[in-house]
Design a protein around this motif. Structure first.
Motif, PDB file in Angstrom:
ATOM      1  N   PHE A 255     -84.174  -8.344 -23.025  1.00 23.86           N
ATOM      2  CA  PHE A 255     -83.452  -8.516 -21.717  1.00 23.86           C
ATOM      3  C   PHE A 255     -82.251  -9.502 -21.951  1.00 23.86           C
ATOM      4  O   PHE A 255     -81.227  -9.418 -21.337  1.00 23.86           O
ATOM      5  CB  PHE A 255     -84.449  -8.735 -20.687  1.00 23.86           C
ATOM      6  N   GLU A 256     -82.414 -10.584 -22.764  1.00 24.10           N
ATOM      7  CA  GLU A 256     -81.389 -11.558 -23.264  1.00 24.10           C
ATOM      8  C   GLU A 256     -80.375 -10.939 -23.545  1.00 24.10           C
ATOM      9  O   GLU A 256     -79.220 -11.116 -23.373  1.00 24.10           O
ATOM     10  CB  GLU A 256     -81.997 -12.522 -23.858  1.00 24.10           C
TER      11      GLU A 256
ATOM     12  N   ILE B  60     -83.697 -16.749 -21.310  1.00 18.38           N
ATOM     13  CA  ILE B  60     -84.811 -17.619 -22.117  1.00 18.38           C
ATOM     14  C   ILE B  60     -84.710 -18.977 -21.888  1.00 18.38           C
ATOM     15  O   ILE B  60     -85.823 -19.842 -21.274  1.00 18.38           O
ATOM     16  CB  ILE B  60     -84.992 -17.209 -23.435  1.00 18.38           C
ATOM     17  N   ALA B  61     -83.287 -19.370 -21.790  1.00 12.20           N
ATOM     18  CA  ALA B  61     -82.850 -20.927 -21.596  1.00 12.20           C
ATOM     19  C   ALA B  61     -83.321 -21.275 -20.048  1.00 12.20           C
ATOM     20  O   ALA B  61     -83.941 -22.326 -19.464  1.00 12.20           O
ATOM     21  CB  ALA B  61     -81.647 -21.134 -21.781  1.00 12.20           C
TER      22      ALA B  61
ATOM     23  N   LYS C 284     -92.465 -12.272 -25.739  1.00  7.07           N
ATOM     24  CA  LYS C 284     -91.359 -12.904 -26.382  1.00  7.07           C
ATOM     25  C   LYS C 284     -90.332 -11.526 -26.640  1.00  7.07           C
ATOM     26  O   LYS C 284     -88.941 -11.784 -26.461  1.00  7.07           O
ATOM     27  CB  LYS C 284     -91.455 -13.514 -27.549  1.00  7.07           C
ATOM     28  N   GLU C 285     -90.756 -10.512 -27.229  1.00  5.72           N
ATOM     29  CA  GLU C 285     -90.045  -9.498 -27.714  1.00  5.72           C
ATOM     30  C   GLU C 285     -89.177  -8.769 -26.479  1.00  5.72           C
ATOM     31  O   GLU C 285     -88.032  -8.579 -26.532  1.00  5.72           O
ATOM     32  CB  GLU C 285     -90.862  -8.371 -28.440  1.00  5.72           C
ATOM     33  N   ASP C 286     -89.789  -8.642 -25.303  1.00  7.97           N
ATOM     34  CA  ASP C 286     -89.156  -8.005 -24.149  1.00  7.97           C
ATOM     35  C   ASP C 286     -88.189  -9.060 -23.579  1.00  7.97           C
ATOM     36  O   ASP C 286     -87.369  -8.488 -23.100  1.00  7.97           O
ATOM     37  CB  ASP C 286     -90.097  -7.632 -23.186  1.00  7.97           C
TER      38      ASP C 286
ATOM     39  N   HIS D   3     -94.716 -19.729 -18.294  1.00  6.90           N
ATOM     40  CA  HIS D   3     -95.157 -19.995 -19.693  1.00  6.90           C
ATOM     41  C   HIS D   3     -95.837 -18.815 -20.295  1.00  6.90           C
ATOM     42  O   HIS D   3     -95.432 -18.577 -21.466  1.00  6.90           O
ATOM     43  CB  HIS D   3     -96.022 -21.109 -19.366  1.00  6.90           C
ATOM     44  N   TYR D   4     -96.448 -17.813 -19.551  1.00  4.68           N
ATOM     45  CA  TYR D   4     -97.109 -16.786 -19.789  1.00  4.68           C
ATOM     46  C   TYR D   4     -96.232 -16.008 -20.531  1.00  4.68           C
ATOM     47  O   TYR D   4     -96.512 -15.097 -21.660  1.00  4.68           O
ATOM     48  CB  TYR D   4     -98.062 -16.136 -18.905  1.00  4.68           C
TER      49      TYR D   4
END
Length: 627
Positions: A444-445, A455-456, A438-440, A431-432
């Motif tokens: 990687f996504e 992320i999913a 989010k940007e990093d 969660h953290y």
């Protein structure tokens, strides 16, 4: 309205907390207590307002104000932790806000500018960092992309010979990518597509040029610079580990590593745990694996000295007994009592470690668990977070010789308590990361080195309770899959230590979410794990996650002295080597449990990277200890 307002900024007005933030949060807190809105909501429409609300609410001054207005609490009291499911806990209290009286950066971080670009439009700022690209346009324009490590996004900086009053000529001779600058200029809205903001430079100070124009490093130029702007393989970056933090992949991994370390301390602190520093040097083998790095000074300080001779154990001369002593021993023997004094095993010709620095064989620790248990048996809930070492000659993508372990220990607890703590901790870290990195994670996504669908996968961890089943039940599932034609390198059968392929099959194919396996055969687990009533299994639990396999291993500890002594013998460990550990069972023993998480495996799980050597600053493995 508020959600939209705080979306591009941290506070309602300006760059710090104001009365506007305080009054609105106070009103929203009252609304939450009246159940008019839910500050823990996962609704994407409330993402920014909940983040802003919780940040202000948990500031030290706000928590002190809450305590001061409470009818039954003094001003300095810790706010009573909420006990309802899903509510925030802060058992160790809320920390005061950081207020610097002396330290102040002489620059603005690029992350601040890109995070709130509109608030900087038209303002003169100073930034500093390293160039990612340097592009000349004719003889009078210079475009520099700068990065200071605070974010993965670069800031476009424009130097115009007519507008840049200082440093233009020097800037053209920087050597290109990798050079360092301090730039002062005006922040403007960018007309170029794909970027919101740019810096129109008025003053440029070249701090460090790149001397890569020749192999000797004496000529300015980028030809021999190892981290040029062209793409590099991860292996190339490992070879140049002293410079790889300048790459996008490693920089993002290190930001996430920092976030996970902070999240770890935050989680355990707010749950009332104490952070205990356990020793790196030890004379005990926690896992009984024997794969430890020895520490010695017997080789001397001069490692070029030839013919070093080590002290060895020699034959002991037979001790001559007096008539009185012979008579005493004969009497004991007649009574059927042992006359042989138990002594430490002595092998003639073996290294005599009594002459070494510590007076006995010492090693680098493979775990801080045994040591942290001593404090759990007095301070109740503790954890250790530090480096550990294993002399395992492995070259897989999942093993290192030096790695970090997070090992909490909870007193008055069962295996179920331990599993619940582990699941909460892992979910908190995920969660953290989703909230703060989010940007990093998006980087990687979309990176060829990362993972599509990252992320999913992480959100799936949050959205589902972990599947719990016994080792025996898992074996039944694996045996059926094997019989149905699923190809495994290792045939599944009861009693084996499950390889990664089995672990990943369970959580990726069968259940498609994290899995907790419990009650493993005692032969494949450590001596300190509590023996189950069946005498065949121990109260152990491993958490398996997609992509990694085992990420957490834990157990209820054996708190019965006689059983623990017997387990030591069964596992080939001399109880005398862990006499102090056995003492914990003699003096006020309590049921307790704990787990261990390999920190680098957590970073692999969060980033989607494939090789554990890419998530630690300076990886160590067999044959490699450079830098």
């Amino acid at each position: 309205v508020i959600n939209c307002h705080v979306m591009p900024k941290s506070y309602m007005v300006g760059e710090d907390v104001t009365s506007a933030d305080i009054s609105l949060v106070a009103a929203l807190k009252a609304a939450a207590e009246a159940k008019l809105w839910d500050p823990t909501s996962q609704d994407e429409k409330l993402t920014f307002i909940t983040k802003w609300y919780n940040a202000i609410l948990n500031m030290g001054f706000f928590q002190q104000a809450i305590a001061a207005t409470s009818a039954d609490s003094p001003v300095s009291a810790t706010p009573a932790p909420a006990t309802e499911e899903g509510n925030v806990v802060a058992f160790n209290g809320s920390a005061p806000p950081v207020v610097n009286k002396l330290y102040k950066r002489n620059r603005i971080r690029i992350k601040e500018i890109l995070g709130q670009p509109k608030s900087y439009f038209g303002k003169t700022v100073t930034i500093a960092g390293w160039t990612k690209t340097v592009r000349k346009a004719g003889g009078k324009l210079l475009f520099i992309e700068m990065n200071d490590g605070s974010t993965g996004t670069h800031l476009q900086c424009i130097l115009n010979e007519g507008d840049t009053a200082e440093g233009f000529e020097e800037s053209k001779k920087s050597g290109g990518t990798g050079s360092s600058f301090q730039l002062t200029g005006v922040v403007n809205e960018s007309p170029a597509a794909g970027q919101l903001v740019e810096l129109k430079v008025t003053k440029a100070v070249l701090l460090g040029a790149v001397y890569g124009g020749d192999p000797e490093g004496k000529t300015i130029g980028g030809f021999n610079y190892p981290m040029s702007k062209s793409g590099h393989s991860l292996e190339h970056m490992r070879t140049n580990a002293h410079l790889r933090a300048r790459s996008g992949v490693h920089a993002a991994a290190m930001r996430i590593r920092h976030a996970m370390a902070f999240a770890t301390h935050n989680f355990f602190h707010d749950n009332g745990f104490l952070y205990i520093h356990t020793p790196i040097i030890t004379c005990a083998d926690c896992e009984g694996a024997g794969e430890q790095f020895g520490i010695t000074t017997l080789l001397g300080a001069d490692h070029h000295k030839p013919d070093v001779k080590l002290p060895v154990l020699e034959e002991l001369e037979e001790k001559k007994l007096s008539k009185k002593e012979k008579k005493r021993l004969a009497k004991l023997e007649a009574q059927g009592k042992s006359i042989v004094k138990e002594e430490e095993t002595r092998v003639v010709g073996a290294v005599d470690y009594t002459q070494d620095f510590f007076g006995k064989r010492a090693n680098l620790t493979v775990s801080g668990q045994l040591n942290v248990e001593t404090h759990a048996c007095a301070l109740s809930d503790v954890y250790t977070f530090g480096p550990t070492f294993r002399a395992e000659n492995s070259h897989t993508t999942r093993h290192l010789s030096e790695f970090w372990m997070i090992e909490p220990e909870i007193s008055f607890a069962t295996l179920e308590d331990d599993i619940n703590l582990a699941e909460d901790y892992l979910k908190y870290c995920v969660h953290y990361a989703l909230e703060m990195c989010k940007e990093d994670l998006e980087f990687f996504e979309n990176s060829p080195h990362g993972e599509k669908g990252l992320i999913a996968r992480l959100k799936n961890v949050l959205d589902n309770p972990f599947k719990r089943l016994t080792y025996t039940e898992a074996i039944v599932i694996l045996e059926k899959a094997y019989a149905d034609g699923i190809e495994f390198e290792v045939k599944p059968e009861w009693g084996i230590d499950l390889p990664s392929e089995h672990e990943r099959y369970l959580c990726e194919k069968v259940f498609q979410k994290p899995v907790v396996l419990t009650n493993y055969p005692k032969e494949i687990k450590a001596f300190y794990m509590k023996l189950d009533d069946d005498g065949k299994t121990v109260s152990a639990a491993d958490i398996l996650v997609p992509k990694i396999g085992e990420i957490i291993g834990g157990s209820q500890r054996e708190h019965r002295t006689d059983v623990l002594q017997q387990r030591c013998v069964e596992m080939g460990l001399d109880p005398k080597q862990v006499w102090w550990y056995l003492d914990l069972r003699k003096y006020g023993t309590v049921p307790h449990a704990g787990f261990g998480l390999g920190f680098e495996r957590l970073i692999l799980f969060i980033t989607g990277l494939d090789n554990i050597r890419d998530v630690i600053p300076f990886p160590r493995w067999a044959g490699n200890a450079e830098f």
